[in-house]
Design a protein around this motif. Structure first.
Motif, PDB file in Angstrom:
ATOM      1  N   ARG A  69       0.879  -1.040   0.102  1.00  0.00           N
ATOM      2  CA  ARG A  69      -0.034   0.139   0.121  1.00  0.00           C
ATOM      3  C   ARG A  69       0.771   1.265   0.002  1.00  0.00           C
ATOM      4  O   ARG A  69       0.408   2.183  -0.461  1.00  0.00           O
ATOM      5  CB  ARG A  69      -0.952  -0.033   1.269  1.00  0.00           C
ATOM      6  CG  ARG A  69      -2.175  -0.741   1.151  1.00  0.00           C
ATOM      7  CD  ARG A  69      -3.077  -0.741   0.092  1.00  0.00           C
ATOM      8  NE  ARG A  69      -3.692   0.587   0.459  1.00  0.00           N
ATOM      9  CZ  ARG A  69      -3.667   1.635  -0.531  1.00  0.00           C
ATOM     10  NH1 ARG A  69      -3.445   1.314  -1.832  1.00  0.00           N
ATOM     11  NH2 ARG A  69      -4.208   2.691  -0.218  1.00  0.00           N
ATOM     12  N   GLU A  95       1.195   6.792  -6.806  1.00  0.00           N
ATOM     13  CA  GLU A  95       0.239   7.812  -7.061  1.00  0.00           C
ATOM     14  C   GLU A  95       0.415   8.955  -6.887  1.00  0.00           C
ATOM     15  O   GLU A  95       0.269  10.051  -7.625  1.00  0.00           O
ATOM     16  CB  GLU A  95      -0.927   7.416  -6.141  1.00  0.00           C
ATOM     17  CG  GLU A  95      -1.816   6.168  -6.473  1.00  0.00           C
ATOM     18  CD  GLU A  95      -2.666   5.446  -5.398  1.00  0.00           C
ATOM     19  OE1 GLU A  95      -3.064   6.424  -4.354  1.00  0.00           O
ATOM     20  OE2 GLU A  95      -3.406   4.567  -5.881  1.00  0.00           O
ATOM     21  N   ARG A 134       0.803   4.145  -2.680  1.00  0.00           N
ATOM     22  CA  ARG A 134       0.607   5.502  -2.648  1.00  0.00           C
ATOM     23  C   ARG A 134       1.630   6.485  -3.144  1.00  0.00           C
ATOM     24  O   ARG A 134       1.523   7.638  -3.643  1.00  0.00           O
ATOM     25  CB  ARG A 134       0.440   5.714  -1.219  1.00  0.00           C
ATOM     26  CG  ARG A 134      -1.223   5.298  -0.624  1.00  0.00           C
ATOM     27  CD  ARG A 134      -1.296   5.795   0.770  1.00  0.00           C
ATOM     28  NE  ARG A 134      -0.484   5.154   1.895  1.00  0.00           N
ATOM     29  CZ  ARG A 134      -0.533   4.060   2.474  1.00  0.00           C
ATOM     30  NH1 ARG A 134      -1.531   3.391   2.525  1.00  0.00           N
ATOM     31  NH2 ARG A 134       0.772   4.056   3.523  1.00  0.00           N
TER      32      ARG A 134
END
Length: 156
Positions: A118, A125, A122
């Motif tokens: 995760r 992104e 992130r």
């Protein structure tokens, strides 16, 4: 015998807190590496694994000190098990010498892998969003355009 393993990622970091905690739980020998957990080749880890005997227990302060990826962690704990030794992580209160400890170990390892994935998502992104706003990342060029032209001229 209780064998402690401590790891910090850089030479600037100090493993003293880890070694103190390992001594407090009775570690008779402590092996310490100053290298990224992502690297599999760690001299003191390899030395410790070579010295494991049946009945020994490897103790770490947190299981991420032993490995960064789930696959690597599972492989290392399996190596420890093959040598008829146990694994214990102080922060997560995991002890693979018991069935409940083995179950807890696999649950925590899966959660840690999920968390790392995760974080990576992130980060990607965030970088994409910055690029979309025109931000160019990375190191600034070492040479100006005029310097590059001069170097080419000198080379020719």
């Amino acid at each position: 015998m209780i064998l402690g393993y401590a790891r910090v990622s850089t030479d600037q970091q100090n493993p003293a807190a880890q070694t103190d905690a390992l001594k407090a739980v009775g570690a008779e020998r402590i092996f310490t590496d100053k290298i990224s957990g992502a690297k599999r080749m760690r001299p003191d880890l390899d030395r410790m694994l070579d010295q494991l005997r049946p009945g020994d227990v490897v103790v770490v302060t947190k299981y991420d000190r032993l490995a960064r990826s789930l696959r690597d962690l599972l492989d290392l704990v399996e190596m420890i098990k093959e040598r008829e030794a146990g694994f214990r992580s102080l922060a997560e209160d995991i002890d693979t010498t018991t069935p409940a400890g083995r179950l807890a170990f696999h649950v925590f390892a899966s959660i840690a892998q999920f968390e790392r994935e995760r974080i990576a998502e992130r980060t990607k992104e965030g970088l994409q969003a910055a690029r979309a706003r025109g931000r160019v990342g990375g190191r600034p060029p070492a040479l100006t355009q005029a310097q590059k032209t001069e170097v080419r001229h000198m080379r020719d």
